[in-house]
Enzyme design. Structure first.
Site, PDB file in Angstrom:
ATOM      1  N   ILE A 190      62.800  36.627  42.207  1.00  0.00           N
ATOM      2  CA  ILE A 190      61.726  37.387  42.850  1.00  0.00           C
ATOM      3  C   ILE A 190      61.941  38.866  42.539  1.00  0.00           C
ATOM      4  CG2 ILE A 190      61.293  35.773  44.764  1.00  0.00           C
ATOM      5  CD1 ILE A 190      63.076  37.693  46.491  1.00  0.00           C
ATOM      6  N   ALA A 243      66.655  46.721  44.401  1.00  0.00           N
ATOM      7  CA  ALA A 243      67.103  45.446  44.969  1.00  0.00           C
ATOM      8  C   ALA A 243      67.128  44.374  43.885  1.00  0.00           C
ATOM      9  CB  ALA A 243      66.173  45.023  46.103  1.00  0.00           C
ATOM     10  N   TYR A 244      66.127  44.429  43.020  1.00  0.00           N
ATOM     11  CA  TYR A 244      66.016  43.467  41.918  1.00  0.00           C
ATOM     12  C   TYR A 244      67.133  43.705  40.900  1.00  0.00           C
ATOM     13  CZ  TYR A 244      63.750  41.087  37.920  1.00  0.00           C
ATOM     14  OH  TYR A 244      63.459  40.273  36.858  1.00  0.00           O
ATOM     15  N   SER A 245      67.257  44.950  40.432  1.00  0.00           N
ATOM     16  CA  SER A 245      68.213  45.252  39.362  1.00  0.00           C
ATOM     17  C   SER A 245      69.651  45.011  39.808  1.00  0.00           C
ATOM     18  CB  SER A 245      68.052  46.705  38.907  1.00  0.00           C
ATOM     19  OG  SER A 245      66.730  46.910  38.467  1.00  0.00           O
ATOM     20  N   LYS A 255      70.246  41.254  39.981  1.00  0.00           N
ATOM     21  CA  LYS A 255      70.254  40.686  38.639  1.00  0.00           C
ATOM     22  C   LYS A 255      71.544  41.060  37.898  1.00  0.00           C
ATOM     23  CE  LYS A 255      66.496  38.320  37.732  1.00  0.00           C
ATOM     24  NZ  LYS A 255      66.630  36.930  37.266  1.00  0.00           N
TER      25      LYS A 255
END
Ligand code: ZN
Length: 684
Positions: free
Chosen positions: A511, A573-575, A578
């Protein structure tokens, strides 16, 4: 058995279509014909390429399945060329195949069945041959002639066992003429042949004789148990399946022939695997040579002891497989004339006492065929036991069946294997976008796919798509929430039971919450970490456990992002999550290298097509971050690549295919960008 003939459906059909109709009725009845067994024919008058009228035998092509056969499945054989063979005393298989090749009405038609001469030598217009279970229950006993006479009087003649070919064909033709009352010929350890002036007549006679043999067996069986009952209580289905799932990968590894497993624990199977008779009955042998080619001569029967003691069960299984292979080798060496190297010595059918039946094949279709055939073998054995004692081919006849040069040659005609044939892959986030493209690509390349997604309906739809293209046995689907350990465990449990193990994990679900860190909610941060980091940990943990139990290596593929080497604003938050995924993938490469398990990372960028990740909110956020209108987002991402390329889900699937298969066998811990070329995102 009921006749399924419908005069209204058959009315007005051409002779060839009538043959197709009759054959499908035979092929559609599993107690008559399974997985390409049996064959049918019709003698007609047709014109050859010169325009001359010819007497032609339309006969099922070699290996064709009558259940789904069409007109093209019946090559035409010119009878004028074939009938003079009746004057010969013998003919080798090679000579016969070569000869029949010259008799074809159309040179490009499929090879006619190996039982062509059996049909040709009978004078009747229509001939039906099946490997009917109930007939085999009578012929596979110690006193077949007596029992056949008891069941049919003089209506059914009997022919001793002989491998199909020229001599058997002649013997059937002779037996058919032994008396005016003869309406069918039973081939011991093989099946039944009937005939008629019309396809309907040959079919109805077949059904009638099989029905009478069913009744004959039923009468003998009434009030008696075919197999003795076990003293100990039968484990519940839930316990049995847990045990099967715990043992599947270890078994798949032990069989080592590259392929998948299939599990069953239906009533017929349980009746045998819970009986003290299983061991001795299973050793008797296959019901027919045709069955033997799929199931091998005997199954492996294993008593794994207490099913809750997995370690002990696995070690007993390993010892039993080794013993099976040793005794197979002995059998081979004792009967071989040295002309053919030994085939793999591992069982195709494994009966786990109290648990159920695992079958093995090069792919799910073959494993399913072995299961179907063995289930019918259990029925046949039950019938034979009711009448007398189950009997099978001699050890030498069994050897000659498995090492029949014609069958070995037939295998060399099989189409070349696809890149992932016989492999099992589980894909997360497979309902849409990149995950879906990977699942479809892998299936196209021969893989068996476990489609998982938190969106259950989406996963089901992708599985249906794969089933329609490649067969329902090649795919299974599960709702899986990668953040929920129990849900993850259940999905991998499904993979264990559906295919016996796992070779490739594509950890793809993700997400993308958008927001600058100073305004990001803790819940969004945590949500990203649990899907984009912890989710990969949970699925990798399960996958690695299966792969290590198998001992066959494996490939872990992590779909990360170009944000790992080149993070973007408002995607903190994504990076960050990941980056954790990428580091996890590398540690997995380090920890699992000694087990031959590879772990690699794909960094895609800007794959808009069919993606749930690129939600309207993400698009708006990205447009704002780059100072462009939302409508230009896709083009903006294209223009910023070195190749000026639009990256598609299929591009990512190609990279995943490379990392999944043996072409990347020496690559682990790698990061492969699929981003059209982004200088900032070069891995380093
Ligand atoms: Zn046959």
């Amino acid at each position: 058995m009921r006749s399924a003939w419908s005069e209204s459906e058959a009315a007005g059909l051409s002779p060839l279509d009538l043959l197709v109709y009759q054959s499908r009725l035979v092929g559609g009845e599993p107690a008559l014909a399974l997985w390409g067994g049996g064959n049918t024919s019709l003698k007609t008058i047709e014109r050859d390429f010169t325009g001359a009228e010819r007497s032609v035998l339309r006969i099922k092509g070699s290996g064709a399945d009558m259940k789904t056969i069409g007109r093209g499945g019946f090559p035409g054989v010119v009878l004028d060329y074939v009938l003079p063979l009746l004057d010969r005393d013998d003919m080798s298989d090679d000579e016969m195949v070569d000869y029949l090749g010259h008799c074809l009405l159309e040179p490009s038609s499929p090879r006619p069945s190996i039982e062509t001469l059996l049909h040709a030598f009978l004078p009747h217009a229509s001939v039906v041959h099946s490997h009917a279970d109930a007939i085999l229950s009578i012929t596979n006993t110690r006193r077949p002639y007596e029992l056949l006479a008891e069941a049919f009087g003089e209506e059914v003649a009997a022919v001793a066992y002989r491998r199909p070919g020229f001599l058997l064909s002649k013997e059937v033709a002779q037996s058919a003429q032994t008396g005016a009352a003869v309406r069918g010929v039973a081939l011991l350890n093989h099946g039944l042949v009937t005939w008629g002036d019309t396809p309907r007549e040959a079919y109805e006679t077949h059904i009638e004789l099989v029905t009478r043999s069913e009744e004959f067996v039923r009468t003998a069986a009434s009030g008696r148990r075919p197999f003795r009952r076990s003293e100990s209580a039968r484990p519940t289905p839930a316990i049995r399946r847990r045990a099967a799932a715990a043992l599947g990968p270890a078994l798949r590894g032990l069989l080592r022939h590259g392929g998948v497993l299939h599990f069953e624990d239906g009533d017929e199977v349980m009746r045998l695997v819970c009986s003290p008779d299983a061991e001795s009955l299973a050793q008797v042998g296959a019901a027919t040579p045709d069955h033997l080619l799929t199931t091998k001569r005997t199954p492996l029967v294993v008593d794994t002891g207490d099913v809750s003691d997995t370690e002990q069960a696995r070690s007993r299984l390993a010892a039993a497989v080794e013993e099976y292979a040793r005794s197979y080798r002995q059998w081979y060496e004792h009967h071989t004339d040295g002309a053919h190297p030994m085939l793999d010595p591992y069982p195709r059918v494994v009966l786990l006492r109290g648990v159920g039946m695992w079958t093995a094949g090069a792919n799910a279709r073959a494993a399913l065929a072995a299961a179907d055939i063995y289930r019918h073998t259990i029925d046949i054995m039950a019938g034979s036991q009711a009448l007398d004692r189950y009997a099978s081919l001699s050890l030498q006849d069994a050897y000659d069946a498995e090492y029949w040069p014609l069958e070995l040659y037939k295998r060399t005609l099989a189409p070349p294997e696809r890149e992932l044939s016989g492999r099992v892959a589980l894909v997360t986030g497979a309902a849409s976008g990149i995950g879906r493209a990977i699942a479809l690509k892998f299936a196209e390349e021969g893989a068996h796919v476990v489609v998982t997604d938190v969106h259950a309906a989406g996963a089901r739809a992708v599985a249906r798509e794969i089933a329609e293209r490649h067969g329902s046995e090649r795919v299974t689907h599960r709702r899986m929430d990668v953040t929920d350990e129990e849900s993850v465990r259940e999905a991998f449990y499904a993979a264990r039971l559906a295919f016996g193990g796992l070779d490739v994990l594509v950890s793809n679900a993700g997400i993308a919450p958008v927001g600058a860190i100073d305004s990001l909610e803790l819940a969004d941060w945590q949500r990203s970490l649990s899907v984009n980091a912890t989710g990969h940990f949970l699925v990798a943990k399960q996958a690695v456990a299966i792969m290590r139990e198998q001992g066959l290596g494996g490939s872990l593929i992590f779909v990360a992002t170009k944000n790992v080497p080149a993070p973007g604003q408002e995607l903190g938050a994504y990076s960050a999550a990941k980056a954790a995924e990428a580091q996890l993938a590398r540690v997995l490469a380090i920890e699992n290298g000694p087990h031959g398990i590879r772990s690699n990372i794909i960094n895609p960028d800007a794959v808009f097509q069919g993606s749930r990740l690129w939600s309207p909110a993400v698009r708006r956020g990205r447009a704002q971050a780059h100072g462009i209108p939302v409508s230009e987002v896709e083009d903006f991402y294209r223009r910023r690549t070195l190749l000026r390329a639009t990256v598609t889900a299929e591009d990512v699937a190609e990279a995943a295919l490379f990392l999944a298969g043996d072409r990347s066998l020496k690559t682990t811990g790698a990061m492969l960008p699929v981003d059209g070329g982004l200088r900032d995102a070069f891995p380093r």
